[in-house]
Every structure is written in structure tokens, then in C-alpha cells.
Design a protein around this motif. Structure first.
Motif, PDB file in Angstrom:
ATOM      1  N   ALA A  89       0.824  -1.202   0.000  1.00 39.49           N
ATOM      2  CA  ALA A  89       0.000   0.000   0.000  1.00 39.49           C
ATOM      3  C   ALA A  89       0.863   1.260   0.000  1.00 39.49           C
ATOM      4  CB  ALA A  89      -0.931  -0.009   1.221  1.00 39.49           C
ATOM      5  N   ALA A  90       1.967   1.235   0.757  1.00 40.25           N
ATOM      6  CA  ALA A  90       2.861   2.390   0.806  1.00 40.25           C
ATOM      7  C   ALA A  90       3.474   2.664  -0.563  1.00 40.25           C
ATOM      8  CB  ALA A  90       3.964   2.156   1.840  1.00 40.25           C
ATOM      9  N   PHE A  91       3.856   1.606  -1.269  1.00 39.31           N
ATOM     10  CA  PHE A  91       4.434   1.792  -2.602  1.00 39.31           C
ATOM     11  C   PHE A  91       3.407   2.372  -3.565  1.00 39.31           C
ATOM     12  CE2 PHE A  91       5.284   0.181  -6.892  1.00 39.31           C
ATOM     13  CZ  PHE A  91       6.544   0.731  -7.111  1.00 39.31           C
ATOM     14  N   LEU A  92       2.172   1.887  -3.505  1.00 40.02           N
ATOM     15  CA  LEU A  92       1.134   2.388  -4.407  1.00 40.02           C
ATOM     16  C   LEU A  92       0.811   3.850  -4.120  1.00 40.02           C
ATOM     17  CD1 LEU A  92      -1.314  -0.667  -4.554  1.00 40.02           C
ATOM     18  CD2 LEU A  92       0.293   0.097  -6.311  1.00 40.02           C
ATOM     19  N   VAL A  93       0.736   4.206  -2.838  1.00 41.65           N
ATOM     20  CA  VAL A  93       0.436   5.594  -2.487  1.00 41.65           C
ATOM     21  C   VAL A  93       1.582   6.519  -2.906  1.00 41.65           C
ATOM     22  CG1 VAL A  93       0.012   7.184  -0.569  1.00 41.65           C
ATOM     23  CG2 VAL A  93      -1.085   4.935  -0.590  1.00 41.65           C
ATOM     24  N   ALA A  94       2.826   6.041  -2.738  1.00 46.63           N
ATOM     25  CA  ALA A  94       3.994   6.861  -3.074  1.00 46.63           C
ATOM     26  C   ALA A  94       4.386   6.749  -4.539  1.00 46.63           C
ATOM     27  CB  ALA A  94       5.184   6.446  -2.195  1.00 46.63           C
ATOM     28  N   LEU A  95       3.641   5.990  -5.323  1.00 46.47           N
ATOM     29  CA  LEU A  95       4.007   5.778  -6.725  1.00 46.47           C
ATOM     30  C   LEU A  95       4.147   7.073  -7.524  1.00 46.47           C
ATOM     31  CD1 LEU A  95       4.686   3.607  -8.786  1.00 46.47           C
ATOM     32  CD2 LEU A  95       2.243   3.441  -9.335  1.00 46.47           C
ATOM     33  N   PRO A  96       3.278   8.074  -7.350  1.00 46.28           N
ATOM     34  CA  PRO A  96       3.495   9.329  -8.092  1.00 46.28           C
ATOM     35  C   PRO A  96       4.856   9.969  -7.819  1.00 46.28           C
ATOM     36  CG  PRO A  96       1.282   9.272  -7.180  1.00 46.28           C
ATOM     37  CD  PRO A  96       2.005   8.094  -6.620  1.00 46.28           C
ATOM     38  N   VAL A  97       5.318   9.906  -6.564  1.00 43.07           N
ATOM     39  CA  VAL A  97       6.637  10.462  -6.235  1.00 43.07           C
ATOM     40  C   VAL A  97       7.741   9.630  -6.877  1.00 43.07           C
ATOM     41  CG1 VAL A  97       8.221  11.050  -4.361  1.00 43.07           C
ATOM     42  CG2 VAL A  97       5.762  11.388  -4.068  1.00 43.07           C
ATOM     43  N   VAL A 102      11.817   9.147 -11.417  1.00 43.23           N
ATOM     44  CA  VAL A 102      12.253   8.515 -12.668  1.00 43.23           C
ATOM     45  C   VAL A 102      12.201   9.524 -13.808  1.00 43.23           C
ATOM     46  CG1 VAL A 102      11.743   6.705 -14.344  1.00 43.23           C
ATOM     47  CG2 VAL A 102      11.516   6.229 -11.897  1.00 43.23           C
ATOM     48  N   TRP A 103      11.107  10.260 -13.871  1.00 37.74           N
ATOM     49  CA  TRP A 103      10.943  11.257 -14.929  1.00 37.74           C
ATOM     50  C   TRP A 103      11.999  12.354 -14.820  1.00 37.74           C
ATOM     51  CZ3 TRP A 103       9.380  12.529 -19.471  1.00 37.74           C
ATOM     52  CH2 TRP A 103       9.186  13.871 -19.817  1.00 37.74           C
ATOM     53  N   ALA A 104      12.271  12.838 -13.611  1.00 35.67           N
ATOM     54  CA  ALA A 104      13.255  13.904 -13.421  1.00 35.67           C
ATOM     55  C   ALA A 104      14.658  13.451 -13.812  1.00 35.67           C
ATOM     56  CB  ALA A 104      13.244  14.360 -11.962  1.00 35.67           C
ATOM     57  N   PHE A 105      14.916  12.152 -13.700  1.00 37.15           N
ATOM     58  CA  PHE A 105      16.243  11.642 -14.054  1.00 37.15           C
ATOM     59  C   PHE A 105      16.430  11.522 -15.571  1.00 37.15           C
ATOM     60  CE2 PHE A 105      19.121   8.016 -14.902  1.00 37.15           C
ATOM     61  CZ  PHE A 105      20.285   8.515 -14.321  1.00 37.15           C
ATOM     62  N   VAL A 106      15.397  11.071 -16.273  1.00 38.91           N
ATOM     63  CA  VAL A 106      15.547  10.821 -17.715  1.00 38.91           C
ATOM     64  C   VAL A 106      15.172  12.027 -18.564  1.00 38.91           C
ATOM     65  CG1 VAL A 106      15.118   8.367 -17.381  1.00 38.91           C
ATOM     66  CG2 VAL A 106      13.214   9.852 -17.971  1.00 38.91           C
ATOM     67  N   ALA A 107      14.365  12.952 -18.035  1.00 40.39           N
ATOM     68  CA  ALA A 107      13.863  14.060 -18.850  1.00 40.39           C
ATOM     69  C   ALA A 107      14.957  14.943 -19.441  1.00 40.39           C
ATOM     70  CB  ALA A 107      12.886  14.909 -18.028  1.00 40.39           C
ATOM     71  N   LYS A 115       9.802  14.157 -24.864  1.00 40.03           N
ATOM     72  CA  LYS A 115       9.138  14.471 -23.605  1.00 40.03           C
ATOM     73  C   LYS A 115       7.617  14.438 -23.768  1.00 40.03           C
ATOM     74  CE  LYS A 115      12.878  17.355 -21.791  1.00 40.03           C
ATOM     75  NZ  LYS A 115      13.278  18.705 -21.334  1.00 40.03           N
ATOM     76  N   LYS A 116       7.145  14.899 -24.903  1.00 38.67           N
ATOM     77  CA  LYS A 116       5.715  14.836 -25.183  1.00 38.67           C
ATOM     78  C   LYS A 116       5.228  13.397 -25.262  1.00 38.67           C
ATOM     79  CE  LYS A 116       5.541  19.169 -27.817  1.00 38.67           C
ATOM     80  NZ  LYS A 116       5.245  19.770 -29.154  1.00 38.67           N
ATOM     81  N   LEU A 117       6.129  12.482 -25.592  1.00 40.86           N
ATOM     82  CA  LEU A 117       5.772  11.067 -25.711  1.00 40.86           C
ATOM     83  C   LEU A 117       5.807  10.366 -24.360  1.00 40.86           C
ATOM     84  CD1 LEU A 117       5.303   8.452 -27.409  1.00 40.86           C
ATOM     85  CD2 LEU A 117       7.792   8.292 -27.609  1.00 40.86           C
TER      86      LEU A 117
END
Length: 267
Positions: A89-97, A102-107, A115-117
Motif C-alpha cells: 500500500a505504501a508503494f502504491l500511495v507513493a508511486l506518483p513520487v 524517474v521522470w526527473a532523471f531521464v527528462a 518528452k511529449k511522448l
């Protein structure tokens, strides 16, 4: 003086950026783990591991005979199973973070059209997975457990094991979560040029067969749960075809757009 460049000089320009990437990756992983840890700490005190398990077991308990309960066949199961559910449950709740890290690292390494993709795919795949899990919990579980208990002979008293129930729940959540990712798979395959939109349209009949075969394999042997998995897959397949056509138009590289304009002008 020798014209041969020093090996240390050759690596001087690439070593530091590589180390910086590793440091950034470490920092992103730590932040993601901290987010999961903070959420787990909050959930531990409120509502607590026991309450989380009761919430997860509610669809089954509601259809058990009066007075029947789940049992633990292992000494440490009453401790380990609620703890596993707490971490899940903790992983699912924190999934957006986690996904943001992940996004901040690859963007920074992506082009604007990439990025649009990527960003819409990450967000939509997360939402679709949650939708699949919610659909399974709120609709499918009730129908499946009602069928199983209605089919069981009167001489049998149901007392499911909590570890077996957790394994069943995770399998069903994963099956429905992945099944709801069908539009993402269609969009990615079409955007990468591996399968054309026309091919997807002509494959409709085969996909319906595949959907029902998958549903028959991963769900219990009752018509309700199989239809509950197969029918959404078929609908989401059509949604994926529609979304792929829109997505391809809005995520083309600048060169692709220029080439298309040249082709249109030539015609």
C-alpha cells in the motif's frame, strides 16, 4: 613531443559527467525510497497494518458463512502478511513520487518531442493500472467470491489461509492492472512504427479471441470474472487504436513533420 593523446586526457571529459549521473541516480533512488518509507510510517500508525488487511479481506469475508474467518497456518503469518500489505500500500500511495523521480532523471536527456511522448505515457499507464486494480477490488472480487461460496457444498466450511488469499489477491490485481495497460501497448507499438494502425484494426477479431483466452487462464473458472476481464480488454483495445492516431500526430519529431510537409507539397 608525441602526437599521441594521453589516455587520461581522453577520459577527463567523460568521467566526471558519468560520475555525476551516478550520483544523481543515487539521490533519486534515495528520495523514492524515502517517500515509500514516509508513507509506510504513516500507514503503520493510521490506519495500521491490521486494518489494511481487514480492508483487503473485506470482499472475501463478506461472502464467507456466518462465523467463518480466515486462518493463519504459519506461526509468523499474522505478522508478515499485514506487513507485506502495508509495504504494498505504501508503494502504491507513493508511486506518483517514485515516477516523478524517474521522470526527473531521464527528462534532461530527451528531446522536446520525446518528452511529449514519455510523460503522458507514464501518467496514463499509472492511472490505467490503478483503474484495473480498483475495478478488480470493487467489482470482480464480489462476483468471484459469491460464485465460489455458492458453488461449495454445504458440508464444507470455508476457512481460507491468509497467505493464500494474499497471493490470490496480488495475482488478480496484477492481471487486471496489466490488462488495463492494453491502450498503452497499442500506442507505443504504433508510435514506434512496429505495427501500423491498419494492422491493429484488422487484428480486432484475433484480439477478442486472445482476450478471452487470457481471461480464462488468469481468472477463476466462472463466467462473470472471465467476462469482467475480457470485455474491458476489448474496449480498451479500441481506445488504444483511437488514442494512437491522436498521439502519433502530436508527438512527431520536427524532422518528421518537415518531411511530411515536403511530401504533401510534392503531391
Amino acid at each position: 613531443m608525441s602526437d599521441t593523446p594521453d589516455k587520461e586526457d581522453e577520459l577527463a571529459g567523460t568521467e566526471q559527467p558519468f560520475v555525476e549521473h551516478l550520483v544523481e541516480l543515487r539521490d533519486r533512488l534515495i528520495r523514492a525510497l524515502l517517500a515509500v518509507g514516509v508513507v509506510a510510517s504513516v500507514l503503520f500508525f493510521f490506519p495500521g497494518p491490521g486494518t489494511l488487511y481487514d480492508l483487503l479481506a473485506a470482499p472475501l469475508v463478506a461472502h464467507l458463512p456466518k462465523g467463518a474467518t480466515l486462518i493463519a497456518t504459519s506461526v509468523i503469518s499474522p505478522f508478515m502478511v499485514p506487513l507485506k500489505i502495508l509495504l504494498m500500500a505504501a508503494f502504491l500511495v507513493a508511486l506518483p513520487v517514485v515516477l516523478y523521480q524517474v521522470w526527473a532523471f531521464v527528462a534532461p536527456g530527451l528531446y522536446s518531442h520525446e518528452k511529449k511522448l514519455v510523460l503522458p505515457l507514464v501518467v496514463s499507464s499509472t492511472l490505467l493500472f490503478f483503474m484495473g486494480v480498483a475495478f478488480c477490488y470493487f467489482f470482480v472480487f464480489g462476483k468471484v467470491f459469491a460464485f465460489i461460496q455458492g458453488f461449495a457444498p454445504k458440508s464444507i466450511t470455508a476457512a481460507p489461509d491468509i497467505e493464500a488469499y494474499l497471493s490470490f489477491v496480488l495475482t488478480m490485481f496484477l492481471a487486471f492492472g496489466i490488462a488495463f495497460e492494453v491502450p498503452i501497448a497499442v500506442v507505443v507499438l504504433a508510435r514506434m512504427g512496429l505495427v501500423s494502425i491498419d494492422k491493429f484494426k484488422s487484428f480486432r477479431g484475433y484480439f477478442i479471441v486472445v482476450a478471452f483466452v487470457v481471461a480464462a487462464v488468469v481468472t477463476p473458472p466462472d463466467v462473470v470474472s472471465q467476462l469482467a476481464l475480457a470485455l474491458p480488454m476489448c474496449v480498451l483495445y479500441e481506445v488504444g487504436i483511437w488514442a494512437a492516431q491522436i498521439f502519433i500526430r502530436h508527438t512527431k519529431a520536427p524532422d518528421d513533420g518537415a518531411e511530411e510537409k515536403k511530401a504533401e507539397a510534392a503531391n
